[in-house]
Design an enzyme around this catalytic site. Sequence first.
Site, PDB file in Angstrom:
ATOM      1  N   THR A 479       0.847  -1.188   0.000  1.00 56.83           N
ATOM      2  CA  THR A 479       0.000   0.000   0.000  1.00 56.83           C
ATOM      3  C   THR A 479       0.881   1.235   0.000  1.00 56.83           C
ATOM      4  O   THR A 479       1.911   1.274   0.690  1.00 56.83           O
ATOM      5  CB  THR A 479      -0.949   0.018   1.217  1.00 56.83           C
ATOM      6  OG1 THR A 479      -1.770   1.184   1.158  1.00 56.83           O
ATOM      7  CG2 THR A 479      -0.192  -0.005   2.531  1.00 56.83           C
ATOM      8  N   HIS A 531       2.669 -11.142  14.454  1.00 57.08           N
ATOM      9  CA  HIS A 531       3.747 -11.653  15.301  1.00 57.08           C
ATOM     10  C   HIS A 531       3.492 -13.104  15.726  1.00 57.08           C
ATOM     11  O   HIS A 531       4.399 -13.787  16.216  1.00 57.08           O
ATOM     12  CB  HIS A 531       3.889 -10.765  16.550  1.00 57.08           C
ATOM     13  CG  HIS A 531       5.289 -10.665  17.059  1.00 57.08           C
ATOM     14  ND1 HIS A 531       6.255 -11.620  16.811  1.00 57.08           N
ATOM     15  CD2 HIS A 531       5.916  -9.705  17.808  1.00 57.08           C
ATOM     16  CE1 HIS A 531       7.383 -11.280  17.390  1.00 57.08           C
ATOM     17  NE2 HIS A 531       7.209 -10.109  18.007  1.00 57.08           N
TER      18      HIS A 531
END
Length: 560
Positions: A479, A531
């Site tokens: 993006t 994560h």
Amino acid sequence: MATEIVVPALGESVTEATVAKWLKQPGEAVAMDEAIVELETDKVTLEVNASVAGVLEGIVANEGDDVEVGAVLGSIAEGAASSAPAAPKEDAPAKEESSAETAKTEEPAAVEATGDPVEIPVPTLGESVTEATVAQWMKSVGDAVAQDEAICELETDKVTLEVNAPVAGVLTSIAAEADSDVGVGAILGVITPGSGGAAAPAKAASSSPAPSKEAPQAATTTATEDSLDPSQISGSGAGGKVTTADLVTFLEGNTSPAAMTLPPAVAKLIAENNLNPHQVKGTGKDGALTKGDVLEHLKNPPSAPAPITSTGATSAPAATNAPSSAVPERETREKMSKMRKTISRRLKEAQNTAAMLTTFNEIDMSAVMDARKQYKEAFEKKHGVRLGFNSFFAKAVVQALQDVPSVNARIDGDDIVYNQFFDIGMAVSTPSGLMVPVIRDCDKKSFAEIEGSLGDLAKKGRDGKLGMDDMTGGSFTITNGGVFGSLLSTPILNMPQAAILGLHKIEERPIAVNGQVVVRPMMYTALSYDHRLIDGREAVTFLVRIKECMEDPQRLLLSM
């Protein structure tokens, strides 16, 4: 004999649903397999169809009630008289209706419907997309339709698509009204085939009856009384005053907003903003309205015209010190679109699901900018597309994904799925909102092929023509907020992908190079990642690979 309507199996681990909407009421006829009630779970909205033909005898579970699998919703009294779906009662003209409206309602009866009814199902919407919202019906019950003519518009979280008539004939019933949610395969309505339906597009050009010779004034007023705009009337009197003759001329030549044939995208904007299409200046062929005309009208609305008095003269203000009526509204309100609601839900879902973290780096863009400057003219001349930064970043991402496979993976339940393909989504801003079309197999594409693919997808996005195949299946997303001036941001994951790369504005900044302070074109980059799947070391390594490839573009050719 009565047949019970029961809650069907709702899917694995789903035991109850909420009655969202009854599509039929007690006493109404139902056809076999016709949708009669809509249920809503935490995952999907589904319709319950009639198992037999007959009459809806009673309703046990009302709208808003929670029901379990197997619970009784209502009952149907079987009867042969209901072998075909009946047109909704509200579509029948009331006795009090004017003769003009009666003529309009009965006009489609001239179409000869001769074949067996054909259902209109919700088509396949794309990978992982199971439901859509009925945005609008372009046809009403009783209207003639041509084969492959657009009759209904559906809206998903990613695209707006039209459903075309499978056969020519007459639209005999609508099962899913506007704003209702429908699943793939659900029945939207029924068409009864007939050769007369082939003429539907020609008839659709004007839905208002022509004024009769016996009562031209009454018929014309019926067509225009809701859309009279004094600013559209040219006055021929002294000082430009509007005379009675001017008003009659305007009324005779004017038509109602409903009589205009508008493209779906234009009609949607008109309806959403409650506009009169006659007040919008058209710049298309023969004065036709385009989407750009409506957006320009919304951006720069014309000033409100002064009211016309009964004598045709413009009335003057009551007092010079009277407060102005043109005070702008302090707030406006509009319904959130299906796409915007789903974008909101998916972004919040990503925040709630993933253990999201962002790491940053910066890139000296000097080498890429020099290469682009040196080769862009020859590149465009040879390939017909401009050489931009997107192809460099796409190739750098592919190389980084190959070096750090966990970034090109996703979590599926208790499994980690490592993608062996490199389909890169590139976020683009469109009039409908942020969309992420996917460029397939970037590892196999050349710079020119990547630039060409992105250009084609961006154009389709601006024109509202992106399909489900263009939007699904990506393994990683890029993006670029820099095109709007963003210096730094923390992008949100595009689930179920494990990471997203954010690009930003290129800005000259002083940096230290070999002990000397120099000014270089610098860009901050951000990698947001899950994560749960990606460790900090892998995320930093990935971003460093991007930096190395962009600061030394030869690496992209040598795969180093």
